[in-house]
Design a protein around this motif. Structure first.
Motif, PDB file in Angstrom:
ATOM      1  N   ALA A 296       0.841  -1.210   0.000  1.00  0.00           N
ATOM      2  CA  ALA A 296       0.000   0.000   0.000  1.00  0.00           C
ATOM      3  C   ALA A 296       0.873   1.256   0.000  1.00  0.00           C
ATOM      4  CB  ALA A 296      -0.924  -0.018   1.209  1.00  0.00           C
TER       5      ALA A 296
ATOM      6  N   ASP B 127      -3.533  -0.670  -3.979  1.00  0.00           N
ATOM      7  CA  ASP B 127      -4.541  -1.180  -3.049  1.00  0.00           C
ATOM      8  C   ASP B 127      -4.354  -2.679  -2.871  1.00  0.00           C
ATOM      9  OD1 ASP B 127      -5.686   1.333  -3.094  1.00  0.00           O
ATOM     10  OD2 ASP B 127      -7.359   0.756  -4.408  1.00  0.00           O
TER      11      ASP B 127
ATOM     12  N   SER C 125      -5.788   0.314   1.680  1.00  0.00           N
ATOM     13  CA  SER C 125      -5.833   1.186   0.500  1.00  0.00           C
ATOM     14  C   SER C 125      -4.440   1.738   0.226  1.00  0.00           C
ATOM     15  CB  SER C 125      -6.798   2.345   0.730  1.00  0.00           C
ATOM     16  OG  SER C 125      -8.100   1.860   0.861  1.00  0.00           O
TER      17      SER C 125
ATOM     18  N   HIS D 110      -9.708   2.021  -9.183  1.00  0.00           N
ATOM     19  CA  HIS D 110      -9.854   1.656  -7.769  1.00  0.00           C
ATOM     20  C   HIS D 110     -11.028   0.714  -7.508  1.00  0.00           C
ATOM     21  CE1 HIS D 110      -6.687   4.172  -6.033  1.00  0.00           C
ATOM     22  NE2 HIS D 110      -7.027   5.088  -6.930  1.00  0.00           N
TER      23      HIS D 110
END
Length: 139
Positions: free
Chosen positions: A99, A104, A109, A126
């Motif tokens: 990350a 992600d 995230s 995303h």
């Protein structure tokens, strides 16, 4: 005279046997075995990415964690397989390292600043599916 010869013979035998025991003790030094069991844990989890450059960055981030033996990210399945020594690290440290590089994972995230610095081809959607094999091996 016989007593003198007998005494010399007994002393010689005692001397030889004591020398033999001393040399034997030197060779029988205890050996400490330094083998340490290493427990290798294998996990698979989803990681978003698009291309070969993503693969290099993701695998480099995972392999940079101390204790990671191998990390292989599958671009098609959006999944990484990692083997690591669980006495040195854990799965969350690997999630966090990936990350931090801007990608992600299924639990963390990606860092937005790192994502903005990724090359254009590496800026993934995303909302893309991860771990498309459908299997979950993670603890």
């Amino acid at each position: 005279m016989k007593h003198v010869i007998l005494c010399v013979a007994v002393i010689a035998v005692i001397g030889l046997t004591s020398c033999k025991n001393e040399s034997k003790q030197e060779t029988e030094t205890p050996q400490t075995e330094m083998s340490k069991e290493v427990t290798v844990t294998e996990v698979s989890f989803g990681v978003r990415g698009n291309c070969g450059m993503c693969k290099n960055t993701i695998e480099k981030a995972a392999n940079g964690v101390e204790g990671v033996a191998s990390a292989t990210w599958d671009v098609d399945k959006k999944k990484i397989d990692v083997s690591f020594d669980d006495s040195k690290t854990d799965a969350m440290a690997i999630h966090n390292a990936i990350a931090a590089s801007g990608y992600d994972t299924s639990k963390v995230s990606g860092n937005e600043a790192a994502y903005e610095n990724l090359p254009g081809c590496c800026k993934y959607d995303h909302d893309m599916m991860m771990n498309q094999s459908g299997e979950i091996k993670e603890d």
